[in-house]
Design an enzyme around this catalytic site. Structure first.
Site, PDB file in Angstrom:
ATOM      1  N   HIS A  70       0.822  -1.219   0.000  1.00 27.28           N
ATOM      2  CA  HIS A  70       0.000   0.000   0.000  1.00 27.28           C
ATOM      3  C   HIS A  70       0.853   1.265   0.000  1.00 27.28           C
ATOM      4  O   HIS A  70       2.040   1.255   0.336  1.00 27.28           O
ATOM      5  CB  HIS A  70      -0.942   0.008   1.209  1.00 27.28           C
ATOM      6  CG  HIS A  70      -0.216   0.114   2.524  1.00 27.28           C
ATOM      7  ND1 HIS A  70       0.244   1.322   3.020  1.00 27.28           N
ATOM      8  CD2 HIS A  70       0.124  -0.825   3.439  1.00 27.28           C
ATOM      9  CE1 HIS A  70       0.834   1.118   4.193  1.00 27.28           C
ATOM     10  NE2 HIS A  70       0.772  -0.187   4.469  1.00 27.28           N
TER      11      HIS A  70
ATOM     12  N   THR B 130       1.146   6.357   4.425  1.00 25.23           N
ATOM     13  CA  THR B 130       0.210   6.966   5.377  1.00 25.23           C
ATOM     14  C   THR B 130       0.998   7.872   6.319  1.00 25.23           C
ATOM     15  O   THR B 130       2.224   7.786   6.402  1.00 25.23           O
ATOM     16  CB  THR B 130      -0.518   5.901   6.215  1.00 25.23           C
ATOM     17  OG1 THR B 130       0.421   5.295   7.140  1.00 25.23           O
ATOM     18  CG2 THR B 130      -1.121   4.798   5.335  1.00 25.23           C
TER      19      THR B 130
ATOM     20  N   PHE C 250       1.090   7.574   9.413  1.00 27.73           N
ATOM     21  CA  PHE C 250       1.706   6.696  10.414  1.00 27.73           C
ATOM     22  C   PHE C 250       3.053   6.172   9.905  1.00 27.73           C
ATOM     23  O   PHE C 250       3.996   6.043  10.688  1.00 27.73           O
ATOM     24  CB  PHE C 250       0.774   5.526  10.738  1.00 27.73           C
ATOM     25  CG  PHE C 250      -0.436   5.919  11.550  1.00 27.73           C
ATOM     26  CD1 PHE C 250      -0.416   5.825  12.935  1.00 27.73           C
ATOM     27  CD2 PHE C 250      -1.583   6.374  10.940  1.00 27.73           C
ATOM     28  CE1 PHE C 250      -1.520   6.186  13.689  1.00 27.73           C
ATOM     29  CE2 PHE C 250      -2.699   6.747  11.680  1.00 27.73           C
ATOM     30  CZ  PHE C 250      -2.664   6.649  13.062  1.00 27.73           C
ATOM     31  N   ASN C 251       3.144   5.856   8.602  1.00 28.34           N
ATOM     32  CA  ASN C 251       4.427   5.446   8.043  1.00 28.34           C
ATOM     33  C   ASN C 251       5.480   6.528   8.239  1.00 28.34           C
ATOM     34  O   ASN C 251       6.619   6.249   8.625  1.00 28.34           O
ATOM     35  CB  ASN C 251       4.298   5.159   6.546  1.00 28.34           C
ATOM     36  CG  ASN C 251       3.455   3.950   6.220  1.00 28.34           C
ATOM     37  OD1 ASN C 251       2.710   3.954   5.239  1.00 28.34           O
ATOM     38  ND2 ASN C 251       3.552   2.894   7.006  1.00 28.34           N
TER      39      ASN C 251
ATOM     40  N   ARG D 124      -6.187   1.380   3.556  1.00 34.13           N
ATOM     41  CA  ARG D 124      -4.996   1.852   2.858  1.00 34.13           C
ATOM     42  C   ARG D 124      -4.656   0.983   1.643  1.00 34.13           C
ATOM     43  O   ARG D 124      -4.067   1.481   0.678  1.00 34.13           O
ATOM     44  CB  ARG D 124      -3.807   1.982   3.809  1.00 34.13           C
ATOM     45  CG  ARG D 124      -3.433   0.756   4.624  1.00 34.13           C
ATOM     46  CD  ARG D 124      -2.451   1.156   5.721  1.00 34.13           C
ATOM     47  NE  ARG D 124      -1.952   0.056   6.526  1.00 34.13           N
ATOM     48  CZ  ARG D 124      -2.531  -0.390   7.645  1.00 34.13           C
ATOM     49  NH1 ARG D 124      -3.666   0.168   8.070  1.00 34.13           N
ATOM     50  NH2 ARG D 124      -1.982  -1.378   8.334  1.00 34.13           N
TER      51      ARG D 124
ATOM     52  N   GLU E 235      -2.424  -6.864   7.546  1.00 35.88           N
ATOM     53  CA  GLU E 235      -1.100  -6.782   8.146  1.00 35.88           C
ATOM     54  C   GLU E 235      -1.047  -7.620   9.416  1.00 35.88           C
ATOM     55  O   GLU E 235      -2.078  -7.920  10.039  1.00 35.88           O
ATOM     56  CB  GLU E 235      -0.761  -5.310   8.449  1.00 35.88           C
ATOM     57  CG  GLU E 235       0.602  -5.079   9.092  1.00 35.88           C
ATOM     58  CD  GLU E 235       1.784  -5.535   8.246  1.00 35.88           C
ATOM     59  OE1 GLU E 235       1.835  -6.735   7.941  1.00 35.88           O
ATOM     60  OE2 GLU E 235       2.666  -4.706   7.943  1.00 35.88           O
TER      61      GLU E 235
END
Length: 205
Positions: free
Chosen positions: A11, A14, A16-17, A61, A84
Protein backbone atom coordinates in the site's frame (compact mmCIF):
# COMPACT_ATOMS: atom_id res chain seq x y z
CA UNK A 1 -1.74 -24.53 -18.12
CA UNK A 2 -1.21 -20.80 -18.76
CA UNK A 3 1.33 -18.92 -16.66
CA UNK A 4 -0.44 -16.82 -14.05
CA UNK A 5 1.08 -13.40 -13.43
CA UNK A 6 0.73 -11.90 -9.98
CA UNK A 7 1.39 -8.23 -9.32
CA UNK A 8 2.01 -8.00 -5.57
CA UNK A 9 1.84 -4.45 -4.26
CA UNK A 10 2.41 -2.82 -0.91
CA UNK A 11 0.00 0.00 0.00
CA UNK A 12 0.89 3.66 -0.37
CA UNK A 13 2.22 5.96 2.30
CA UNK A 14 0.21 6.97 5.38
CA UNK A 15 0.98 9.56 8.02
CA UNK A 16 1.71 6.70 10.41
CA UNK A 17 4.43 5.45 8.04
CA UNK A 18 6.05 8.89 8.10
CA UNK A 19 5.87 9.08 11.89
CA UNK A 20 7.25 5.57 12.42
CA UNK A 21 4.06 4.39 14.15
CA UNK A 22 3.11 0.75 13.69
CA UNK A 23 -0.36 0.27 12.25
CA UNK A 24 -0.73 -3.47 12.05
CA UNK A 25 -4.21 -4.84 11.46
CA UNK A 26 -5.84 -2.74 14.18
CA UNK A 27 -5.15 0.77 12.84
CA UNK A 28 -7.26 1.42 9.73
CA UNK A 29 -5.51 4.52 8.43
CA UNK A 30 -5.96 6.42 5.18
CA UNK A 31 -3.34 7.23 2.59
CA UNK A 32 -1.79 10.66 2.97
CA UNK A 33 -1.14 13.06 0.09
CA UNK A 34 2.08 11.28 -0.88
CA UNK A 35 0.31 7.93 -0.75
CA UNK A 36 -2.45 9.15 -3.04
CA UNK A 37 0.21 10.44 -5.45
CA UNK A 38 1.89 7.03 -5.39
CA UNK A 39 -1.43 5.32 -6.11
CA UNK A 40 -2.01 7.63 -9.06
CA UNK A 41 1.47 6.94 -10.43
CA UNK A 42 0.86 3.21 -10.24
CA UNK A 43 -2.51 3.60 -11.96
CA UNK A 44 -0.97 5.60 -14.79
CA UNK A 45 1.75 2.99 -15.27
CA UNK A 46 -0.49 -0.10 -15.24
CA UNK A 47 -4.04 0.98 -16.06
CA UNK A 48 -3.95 -0.67 -19.48
CA UNK A 49 -3.11 -4.13 -18.14
CA UNK A 50 -6.04 -6.59 -18.32
CA UNK A 51 -6.19 -7.59 -14.66
CA UNK A 52 -8.76 -10.34 -14.16
CA UNK A 53 -9.16 -9.62 -10.46
CA UNK A 54 -8.00 -7.28 -7.70
CA UNK A 55 -7.39 -8.56 -4.17
CA UNK A 56 -6.87 -6.32 -1.14
CA UNK A 57 -6.83 -6.65 2.60
CA UNK A 58 -9.81 -5.46 4.64
CA UNK A 59 -7.96 -2.24 5.50
CA UNK A 60 -8.57 1.08 3.75
CA UNK A 61 -5.00 1.85 2.86
CA UNK A 62 -4.79 -1.13 0.50
CA UNK A 63 -8.14 -0.44 -1.13
CA UNK A 64 -7.31 3.26 -1.60
CA UNK A 65 -4.01 2.28 -3.25
CA UNK A 66 -5.81 0.46 -6.08
CA UNK A 67 -9.19 2.21 -6.01
CA UNK A 68 -9.06 3.25 -9.66
CA UNK A 69 -8.68 -0.36 -10.75
CA UNK A 70 -11.69 -1.23 -8.62
CA UNK A 71 -13.68 1.71 -9.97
CA UNK A 72 -12.80 0.55 -13.48
CA UNK A 73 -15.00 -2.47 -12.79
CA UNK A 74 -12.35 -5.13 -12.30
CA UNK A 75 -13.73 -7.77 -9.89
CA UNK A 76 -12.50 -6.98 -6.38
CA UNK A 77 -12.25 -9.13 -3.28
CA UNK A 78 -10.99 -8.11 0.16
CA UNK A 79 -9.58 -10.81 2.42
CA UNK A 80 -8.62 -10.80 6.09
CA UNK A 81 -5.88 -13.20 5.01
CA UNK A 82 -4.09 -10.21 3.45
CA UNK A 83 -4.30 -7.98 6.54
CA UNK A 84 -1.10 -6.78 8.15
CA UNK A 85 0.35 -8.67 11.08
CA UNK A 86 -1.19 -7.64 14.40
CA UNK A 87 1.24 -5.89 16.70
CA UNK A 88 -1.19 -6.32 19.59
CA UNK A 89 -1.09 -3.75 22.37
CA UNK A 90 1.67 -1.83 20.61
CA UNK A 91 -0.40 -0.82 17.58
CA UNK A 92 -0.72 2.92 17.19
CA UNK A 93 2.55 3.57 19.02
CA UNK A 94 5.99 4.52 17.77
CA UNK A 95 8.38 1.62 18.27
CA UNK A 96 11.78 1.00 16.73
CA UNK A 97 14.43 -1.68 17.34
CA UNK A 98 16.79 1.05 18.50
CA UNK A 99 14.45 2.36 21.18
CA UNK A 100 12.37 -0.61 22.27
CA UNK A 101 13.99 -3.71 23.76
CA UNK A 102 10.83 -5.84 23.60
CA UNK A 103 10.28 -5.06 19.93
CA UNK A 104 13.94 -5.73 19.10
CA UNK A 105 13.78 -9.03 20.97
CA UNK A 106 10.82 -10.21 18.88
CA UNK A 107 12.49 -9.18 15.61
CA UNK A 108 15.68 -10.99 16.64
CA UNK A 109 13.68 -14.10 17.51
CA UNK A 110 12.09 -14.08 14.05
CA UNK A 111 15.50 -13.79 12.43
CA UNK A 112 16.75 -16.70 14.56
CA UNK A 113 13.90 -18.89 13.34
CA UNK A 114 11.36 -18.55 16.16
CA UNK A 115 8.29 -17.80 14.04
CA UNK A 116 6.01 -18.17 17.09
CA UNK A 117 7.38 -15.06 18.82
CA UNK A 118 4.99 -12.11 19.07
CA UNK A 119 4.35 -8.89 20.94
CA UNK A 120 1.71 -8.97 23.72
CA UNK A 121 -1.72 -9.49 22.19
CA UNK A 122 -0.27 -9.68 18.69
CA UNK A 123 0.30 -12.25 15.99
CA UNK A 124 3.39 -14.27 15.23
CA UNK A 125 4.62 -14.82 11.67
CA UNK A 126 3.34 -18.38 11.98
CA UNK A 127 -0.13 -17.00 12.78
CA UNK A 128 -0.01 -14.77 9.70
CA UNK A 129 1.18 -17.63 7.52
CA UNK A 130 -1.67 -19.83 8.73
CA UNK A 131 -4.36 -17.29 7.82
CA UNK A 132 -2.71 -16.68 4.43
CA UNK A 133 -2.69 -20.32 3.36
CA UNK A 134 -6.39 -20.50 2.39
CA UNK A 135 -5.85 -17.44 0.18
CA UNK A 136 -2.89 -19.10 -1.53
CA UNK A 137 -5.03 -22.16 -2.18
CA UNK A 138 -7.75 -19.89 -3.58
CA UNK A 139 -5.31 -18.42 -6.10
CA UNK A 140 -4.35 -21.91 -7.22
CA UNK A 141 -8.00 -22.73 -7.96
CA UNK A 142 -8.28 -19.80 -10.37
CA UNK A 143 -5.71 -20.49 -13.10
CA UNK A 144 -7.90 -18.76 -15.67
CA UNK A 145 -7.20 -15.46 -13.89
CA UNK A 146 -4.01 -14.99 -15.88
CA UNK A 147 -3.17 -11.54 -14.49
CA UNK A 148 -4.06 -10.47 -10.96
CA UNK A 149 -3.29 -7.54 -8.69
CA UNK A 150 -2.81 -8.09 -4.96
CA UNK A 151 -2.40 -5.12 -2.60
CA UNK A 152 -1.40 -5.75 1.00
CA UNK A 153 1.06 -4.74 3.75
CA UNK A 154 4.80 -4.85 4.34
CA UNK A 155 5.29 -7.52 7.00
CA UNK A 156 2.40 -9.65 5.73
CA UNK A 157 3.81 -9.40 2.22
CA UNK A 158 7.14 -10.71 3.44
CA UNK A 159 5.41 -13.69 5.03
CA UNK A 160 3.42 -14.35 1.85
CA UNK A 161 6.52 -14.22 -0.34
CA UNK A 162 8.25 -16.75 1.90
CA UNK A 163 5.29 -19.08 1.58
CA UNK A 164 4.92 -18.70 -2.19
CA UNK A 165 8.63 -19.26 -2.81
CA UNK A 166 9.17 -22.02 -0.25
CA UNK A 167 11.46 -20.10 2.11
CA UNK A 168 11.41 -20.38 5.87
CA UNK A 169 9.88 -17.41 7.65
CA UNK A 170 13.28 -16.53 9.11
CA UNK A 171 14.16 -15.31 5.59
CA UNK A 172 11.33 -12.76 5.40
CA UNK A 173 13.50 -9.70 6.02
CA UNK A 174 15.35 -10.48 2.78
CA UNK A 175 12.28 -9.18 0.95
CA UNK A 176 12.73 -5.43 1.16
CA UNK A 177 9.77 -3.17 0.70
CA UNK A 178 8.70 0.44 0.59
CA UNK A 179 5.39 2.18 0.05
CA UNK A 180 3.78 1.28 -3.29
CA UNK A 181 6.58 -1.10 -4.27
CA UNK A 182 5.80 -3.95 -6.62
CA UNK A 183 6.86 -7.58 -6.81
CA UNK A 184 5.94 -9.50 -9.97
CA UNK A 185 5.57 -13.27 -9.75
CA UNK A 186 4.72 -16.08 -12.14
CA UNK A 187 2.83 -19.23 -11.17
CA UNK A 188 3.10 -22.18 -13.54
CA UNK A 189 0.68 -24.47 -11.77
CA UNK A 190 3.46 -26.09 -9.75
CA UNK A 191 5.71 -23.30 -8.50
CA UNK A 192 5.94 -19.54 -7.97
CA UNK A 193 8.92 -17.54 -9.20
CA UNK A 194 9.84 -13.85 -8.83
CA UNK A 195 10.19 -11.94 -12.07
CA UNK A 196 10.65 -8.43 -10.64
CA UNK A 197 12.00 -7.64 -7.18
CA UNK A 198 11.10 -4.39 -5.38
CA UNK A 199 10.05 -2.56 -8.55
CA UNK A 200 9.47 1.17 -7.96
CA UNK A 201 10.03 2.36 -11.52
CA UNK A 202 6.44 3.66 -11.61
CA UNK A 203 7.32 6.13 -8.83
CA UNK A 204 10.07 7.89 -10.75
CA UNK A 205 9.55 11.66 -10.51
Amino acid sequence: MPVQQIYLLRHGQTDFNVQGIVQGSGVDSDLNERGRWQAERFWQAYKELPFARVYTSKLKRTQQSVHKFIEKGIPHESHVALNEISWGTREGTRITPQEDAEYKYVLDEWLAGNDLAHLPGGESPADVAARQRPFIELLKTRPDDELILVCMHGRAMRVLLCQLLGYTLSCMDEFEHQNLCLYKLHYTGSRFTIRNFLDVSHLAE
